[in-house]
Design a protein around this motif. Structure first.
Motif, mmCIF file in Angstrom:
data_model
loop_
_atom_site.group_PDB
_atom_site.id
_atom_site.type_symbol
_atom_site.label_atom_id
_atom_site.label_comp_id
_atom_site.label_asym_id
_atom_site.label_seq_id
_atom_site.Cartn_x
_atom_site.Cartn_y
_atom_site.Cartn_z
ATOM 1 N N ASP A 253 0.820 -1.212 0.000
ATOM 2 C CA ASP A 253 0.000 0.000 0.000
ATOM 3 C C ASP A 253 0.852 1.260 0.000
ATOM 4 O OD1 ASP A 253 1.045 -0.098 2.512
ATOM 5 O OD2 ASP A 253 -0.866 -0.174 3.577
ATOM 6 N N HIS A 254 2.180 1.080 -0.135
ATOM 7 C CA HIS A 254 3.088 2.216 -0.190
ATOM 8 C C HIS A 254 4.113 1.965 -1.305
ATOM 9 C CE1 HIS A 254 4.960 -0.775 2.501
ATOM 10 N NE2 HIS A 254 6.090 -0.385 1.933
ATOM 11 N N VAL A 255 4.895 2.984 -1.604
ATOM 12 C CA VAL A 255 5.891 2.895 -2.681
ATOM 13 C C VAL A 255 6.995 1.912 -2.293
ATOM 14 C CG1 VAL A 255 7.725 4.170 -3.873
ATOM 15 C CG2 VAL A 255 5.448 5.184 -3.632
ATOM 16 N N THR A 256 7.309 1.010 -3.213
ATOM 17 C CA THR A 256 8.394 0.045 -3.034
ATOM 18 C C THR A 256 9.308 0.107 -4.257
ATOM 19 O OG1 THR A 256 7.106 -1.729 -4.055
ATOM 20 C CG2 THR A 256 6.955 -1.495 -1.650
ATOM 21 N N ALA A 257 10.384 -0.663 -4.216
ATOM 22 C CA ALA A 257 11.307 -0.699 -5.343
ATOM 23 C C ALA A 257 11.850 -2.108 -5.525
ATOM 24 C CB ALA A 257 12.468 0.277 -5.129
ATOM 25 N N SER A 258 12.215 -2.415 -6.762
ATOM 26 C CA SER A 258 12.914 -3.656 -7.091
ATOM 27 C C SER A 258 14.358 -3.306 -7.399
ATOM 28 C CB SER A 258 12.269 -4.333 -8.299
ATOM 29 O OG SER A 258 10.910 -4.621 -8.037
ATOM 30 N N MET A 259 15.291 -4.137 -6.911
ATOM 31 C CA MET A 259 16.699 -3.796 -7.018
ATOM 32 C C MET A 259 17.524 -4.949 -7.579
ATOM 33 S SD MET A 259 17.528 -1.548 -3.618
ATOM 34 C CE MET A 259 16.578 -0.043 -3.293
ATOM 35 N N GLY A 260 18.449 -4.620 -8.476
ATOM 36 C CA GLY A 260 19.417 -5.571 -8.996
ATOM 37 C C GLY A 260 20.814 -5.149 -8.589
ATOM 38 N N VAL A 261 21.610 -6.103 -8.124
ATOM 39 C CA VAL A 261 22.955 -5.808 -7.613
ATOM 40 C C VAL A 261 23.971 -6.716 -8.292
ATOM 41 C CG1 VAL A 261 24.411 -5.691 -5.547
ATOM 42 C CG2 VAL A 261 21.959 -5.191 -5.370
ATOM 43 N N THR A 262 25.126 -6.174 -8.602
ATOM 44 C CA THR A 262 26.238 -6.981 -9.094
ATOM 45 C C THR A 262 27.542 -6.389 -8.585
ATOM 46 O OG1 THR A 262 27.147 -8.088 -11.049
ATOM 47 C CG2 THR A 262 26.669 -5.748 -11.258
#
Length: 470
Positions: A253-262
């Motif tokens: 119900d709030h802003v989220t993010a998807s993250m890619g790391v290398t």
């Protein structure tokens, strides 16, 4: 005024006169030789340099050339103060990088006016440079700054066998946010996210930049995989604390993010292991790996971090590892978004899959099966997400080619297609990207139509292969 001016002159009498003439600007620092001048510059970079042309040892012209090779002094005006009035001397001085000439003995009014003019021009130049390096909406570094720093830091990491990590993240369902709350609210959301998360990249060498649209990137020199993953998880937790309302999200119900790391790993920093690959190749590969990890984070349910090794074949998120959603309250089920179960069996590369791997035209079966560890269900989920994400390429390629973000989308499509073994689509995207870089709009438009046709074929061929496809 308290302006940092460095006066370089071996004549103490002339220096005392000039210091007195500039007392309203603040007391200038003084150096009587090239070595003293270098010491003073290393101590603190001045805003303006006054340089005597006739110096013992290293002459004024040679010193000016040396100073102009120092990147720290790129925008610092250098004004020759000299008794030489020969036109040829002035020409040589300007050619070696001087900004202006003032004759000795110096006139107070003329000296102060010239100094004031060059200080004003320098500040205007720096403002323009800052604007060129900064994203106008969020105030963080822009993509141009990131790419320049990425190349420099990659070269440094390879030269020193050092660590270098990259976080690429995307705000989840941001289009739905704009549709729900309006674009002004969307702009404010981007600003809030940028302010909060950029403050977490605290070291002077860290670069937090807006990569494009709702996508951001964090460059972390001298940072290992564990350090990058710790920061990425902390950023997800910070977004949860911000609790920016997002009722249209499919994740929370709030802003989220998807993250890619290398991260650059030991074997790829080793000159013997990396072969002839230079900084540019490694920099491009870092972005590609982070982008592919980000794609997997989205396909697996969003609001999570996925790590992909720099120097190995792509793998799905390991069970219980960094690819699993961060355990934060208020998250909706990833299956509601991804449309499939991507649990532990999705990441078990040693498991035996009884199902026959699908044979689909345009898909390199061996490559896709190897990269996804034989997980047919995950393959179907990711391929379905790819086709849906670029559905507009099928419907209106002529309109899409004119979009301002087309280069970024084609680059992302190329990486995602390669991950899934969709090599025909990958090659078309690669050729389209090359045409865009050459500004060959006619060829790029024709190739994009072929991209749309290939996506349509994949949609049609996979509809009968995977249950639940539209």
């Amino acid at each position: 005024m308290n302006v940092d001016i460095l006066l370089i002159d071996d004549d103490p009498i002339a220096a005392r006169v000039i210091i007195g003439q500039l007392e309203d600007f603040g007391r200038p620092r003084f150096a009587a030789s090239a070595a003293e001048a270098q010491f003073q510059i290393d101590l603190r970079v001045p805003e303006l340099i006054l340089l005597d042309m006739d110096m013992p040892g290293t002459g004024g012209l040679d010193l000016c050339r040396t100073l102009r090779q120092d990147m720290r002094l790129e925008t610092v005006p250098i004004i020759f103060v000299t008794a030489m009035s020969d036109e040829d001397v002035e020409v040589r001085g300007l050619e070696c990088g001087a900004s202006d000439f003032i004759a000795k003995p110096t006139s107070t009014g003329l000296l102060r006016a010239r100094v004031n003019t060059h200080l004003r021009l320098q500040r205007m130049t720096r403002q323009l440079q800052d604007q060129a390096m900064t994203d106008g909406l969020t105030g963080v570094a822009n993509r141009r700054t990131f790419e320049a720093t990425l190349h420099a830091e990659t070269a440094r990491a390879l030269r020193n066998a050092d660590t270098l990590s990259l976080i690429l993240f995307d705000i989840d369902h941001f289009k739905a946010y704009n549709d729900q709350y309006g674009h002004p609210a969307g702009d404010e959301c981007l600003r809030q996210v940028a302010r909060a998360l950029s403050a977490m990249a605290r070291r002077p060498s860290d670069v937090f930049a807006r990569y494009g649209g709702e996508e951001f990137v964090v460059l972390l020199p001298q940072t290992s995989r564990n350090g990058a993953m710790t920061l990425a998880r902390a950023m997800l937790a910070r977004l949860h604390e911000l609790a920016i309302p997002h009722s249209a999200s499919g994740v929370a119900d709030h802003v989220t993010a998807s993250m890619g790391v290398t991260s650059l790993e030991d074997d790829w920093r080793d000159p013997v292991q990396r072969g002839g690959n230079g900084p540019s190749d490694h920099a491009a590969r870092l972005v590609e790996r982070a982008d592919q990890a980000l794609y997997q984070a989205k396909a697996a349910g969003r609001a999570q971090v996925v790590f992909q090794p720099f120097g190995h074949s792509l793998l799905p998120p390991p069970p219980g590892g960094p690819g699993v959603a961060v355990n934060m309250p208020g998250l909706r089920s990833p299956a509601d978004v991804a449309g499939a179960d991507t649990g532990a069996e999705a990441g078990d590369c040693d498991s035996t899959v009884a199902e026959t791997w699908p044979r689909i035209e345009g898909i390199d079966r061996e490559q896709s099966e190897r990269r996804l560890c034989g997980n047919r269900e995950l393959f179907g989920t990711l391929l379905h997400s790819l086709v849906q994400q670029y559905a507009d390429f099928e419907e209106a390629p002529i309109q899409v080619i004119a979009a301002p973000d087309i280069a970024r989308r084609i680059h992302k499509l190329k990486g995602s297609a390669g991950t899934l073994g969709a090599m025909r689509l990958h090659d078309l995207a690669l050729r389209t990207e090359s045409a865009l870089q050459r500004h060959d709009d006619q060829l790029a438009g024709a190739l994009l139509s072929e991209v749309g046709a290939q996506l349509s074929r994949l949609r049609h061929d996979c509809a009968s292969t995977f249950e639940g496809w539209q």
